[in-house]
Design an enzyme around this catalytic site. Sequence first.
Site, short mmCIF file in Angstrom:
data_model
loop_
_atom_site.label_atom_id
_atom_site.label_comp_id
_atom_site.label_asym_id
_atom_site.label_seq_id
_atom_site.Cartn_x
_atom_site.Cartn_y
_atom_site.Cartn_z
CB VAL A 148 -1.00 -0.08 1.26
CG1 VAL A 148 -1.75 1.18 1.35
CG2 VAL A 148 -1.87 -1.24 1.34
CB THR A 152 4.47 4.63 -4.05
OG1 THR A 152 3.51 4.38 -3.13
CG2 THR A 152 4.27 5.86 -4.85
CB CYS A 153 4.16 0.30 -1.29
SG CYS A 153 3.90 1.80 -0.12
CB CYS A 154 2.86 -2.72 -5.08
SG CYS A 154 2.75 -4.11 -6.07
#
Length: 254
Positions: A148, A152-154
């Site tokens: 999440v 960005t995070c993934c």
Amino acid sequence: MTATRPADIVSPITDNALPNRVSAADARVAGRYGHDKPTAENSIVLLVDHQIGLMAGMRDTTSLAELKSNVVGLARTAKALGLPTLITSSNAQWQNGDNLPEIKEIFSDQPIYRRTGIINCYEDPTFRKALEDLVAQTSRRHIIIAGVTIGTCCALPTLSMLNDGYSVYPVVDACGAWNRYEADAAMSRMANAGAELVTTFALACELQADWKLSSANAMLEPFNQNLSEYGFVLQNFWNNANGHVVPDPFGMVK
């Protein structure tokens, strides 16, 4: 007059799942899709920034309850199959908050890698070392990732890991986004780069591969607890298991 049906053909319960006849590498040489699937033996799971502050802002899913259930279902799947798992957070000491308590409970024996500013977890030296050490120890190079937010995070570590030669499987329904545009753009970007997008419980089935394997009982928990639609089917069946007309070759239903 109703025609008589031929006898059913039941596959032997001693059968194992067959591999593809052609290797992924040879399929690619022949110009076809190379099916190099994630398995319980070749995969590592990354759970990135599933933090209570960030989760509260996700707006691309039907509900936050559904998103949380998918995240926890993925974590339970990883635990049930004994998949090496790395957990990380971003600026948990401030507005992003701590990781979901369910993840901390499921992986109570695992540290959380607390990044202090670097957004792409693969660009964080401490986290990358942990991943590379795990790869060196296990020879696993199929990376299952959820985070999440998805944009960005993934997506950012997915693109980096594809660049560095990993096979990457973003679990898109265990990711959230600020809006649908972010989710669509991230999925397009990752797929175009060569990532294989998956969803939580389709991935769980792919990893389990055969319900006769010893991990089956443990793998029923994420389906029961986090995929209610199928959990109800399972519970209803076992609540009414003695009225079936199709013989059970396993001898479990009398």
